[in-house]
Motif scaffolding. Sequence first.
Motif, PDB file in Angstrom:
ATOM      1  N   GLY A 134      38.292  40.506  28.474  1.00  0.00           N
ATOM      2  CA  GLY A 134      37.510  41.719  28.634  1.00  0.00           C
ATOM      3  C   GLY A 134      38.050  42.652  29.693  1.00  0.00           C
ATOM      4  O   GLY A 134      38.845  43.548  29.413  1.00  0.00           O
ATOM      5  N   THR A 135      37.643  42.445  30.934  1.00  0.00           N
ATOM      6  CA  THR A 135      37.983  43.381  32.009  1.00  0.00           C
ATOM      7  C   THR A 135      39.453  43.320  32.417  1.00  0.00           C
ATOM      8  O   THR A 135      40.006  44.321  32.867  1.00  0.00           O
ATOM      9  N   GLU A 136      40.076  42.170  32.322  1.00  0.00           N
ATOM     10  CA  GLU A 136      41.470  41.958  32.741  1.00  0.00           C
ATOM     11  C   GLU A 136      41.682  42.402  34.200  1.00  0.00           C
ATOM     12  O   GLU A 136      42.759  42.858  34.586  1.00  0.00           O
ATOM     13  N   HIS A 137      40.663  42.219  35.016  1.00  0.00           N
ATOM     14  CA  HIS A 137      40.753  42.705  36.397  1.00  0.00           C
ATOM     15  C   HIS A 137      41.636  41.832  37.281  1.00  0.00           C
ATOM     16  O   HIS A 137      41.834  42.135  38.459  1.00  0.00           O
TER      17      HIS A 137
ATOM     18  N   ILE B 218      35.691  36.427  30.168  1.00  0.00           N
ATOM     19  CA  ILE B 218      35.473  37.863  30.372  1.00  0.00           C
ATOM     20  C   ILE B 218      36.640  38.479  31.140  1.00  0.00           C
ATOM     21  O   ILE B 218      37.144  39.554  30.798  1.00  0.00           O
ATOM     22  N   SER B 219      37.112  37.772  32.180  1.00  0.00           N
ATOM     23  CA  SER B 219      38.172  38.332  33.020  1.00  0.00           C
ATOM     24  C   SER B 219      39.507  38.387  32.299  1.00  0.00           C
ATOM     25  O   SER B 219      40.375  39.186  32.653  1.00  0.00           O
TER      26      SER B 219
ATOM     27  N   TYR C 121      32.913  33.407  32.743  1.00  0.00           N
ATOM     28  CA  TYR C 121      33.556  34.402  33.610  1.00  0.00           C
ATOM     29  C   TYR C 121      35.058  34.472  33.344  1.00  0.00           C
ATOM     30  O   TYR C 121      35.645  35.556  33.323  1.00  0.00           O
TER      31      TYR C 121
END
Length: 362
Positions: A173-176, A169-170, A166
């Motif tokens: 990927g998403t850079e949320h 990915i954060s 996770y």
Amino acid sequence: MENRTRVFAATGLTVLIFLLVQLGALALVEPFQRAGYQQTPDPSDPMNSLVYVGAILVMTGVMLAIMKLDVEWLLRGAIIFTSGLLSWYVFSVVVPAWLVVEVGGAPVNLVALGLAVAVAVALAVHPEWYVIDAAGVLMGAGAGGLFGISFGLLPAIILLTVLAVYDAISVYGTEHMLTLASGVMDLKIPVILVIPLSLSYSFLDEGTAEESEAGEADEDRPTGDATDASAADGGRTRVADAEADDETEVDAAAETDAEAERPGTGERDAFFIGLGDAVMPTVMVASAAFFAPAEPLVSGIALNLPALTAMVGTTAGLLALLWMVMKGRAHAGLPLLNGGAIGGYLVGALASGMTLVQALGL
């Protein structure tokens, strides 16, 4: 030479803080267990890990909503309260019961309670870097010990693996976490560990995120005078560039193009490492010490060979992470840190005579 010395000193302080968190968690494992602080009814149930990951996702959404509604004081208050609560958990098992009173039919150690309140008050009124770091070590040791006795070997391995994925990915990927990063740093709360590179550095003197030049970020962003600082919260580590005399705001999407303009290592004022980076691998260390069927190495502290090698693996992952961060790129922290902890644990477990099935908690 001076710049190299500063970086070596900061690296050494970071490693020391991680070791203090892990050794503190190991010292708390047995007292927490005797006090009945185990957080799960069945520590061997792998579903515990998935429930915890789900809780992290929900909390992330709640924090983002709080910032969107511009009521960050709620978040700051909640974190400071949690800091006091975790401190009370720790003090309640290590401070002798000099003054105990009955509250609602339950005994309360007033000295431990007073110390926990002092921690919360210090964070509220004077969140300087050394206050935040001291509280972070206390919270990290407490959280690591609590989750260590609550997650058996298999659940701990699953938890660290899922969070590492996770995290990657954060960050990649998403850079949320970018929105969350700005607000969390401005709040000056102990979700980060502040590593200064100069004796004159002051975390309190930093400006707001709006006044700083943004850099590589994921969940936290340094502000004001902090130059080219690395940071992470909940395991997400990044490098951020900020110069007090530079009014330019750099958009996160343009970070790759601006990479060549990042300040050198010697220009950094501080590193910011997420407290979660220290806590998550510590869960594996404490779980190994509590659940692995291996002989203890030291009397008076829950330390066996699998726990020791998990600590070594965490340190190796931390050094690799810091080396990569020095290059001026954003990196997820937990893949290296959790991977090092799990790998080190498995090596120690097998070396201590455990079978692979036993080591995996199957």
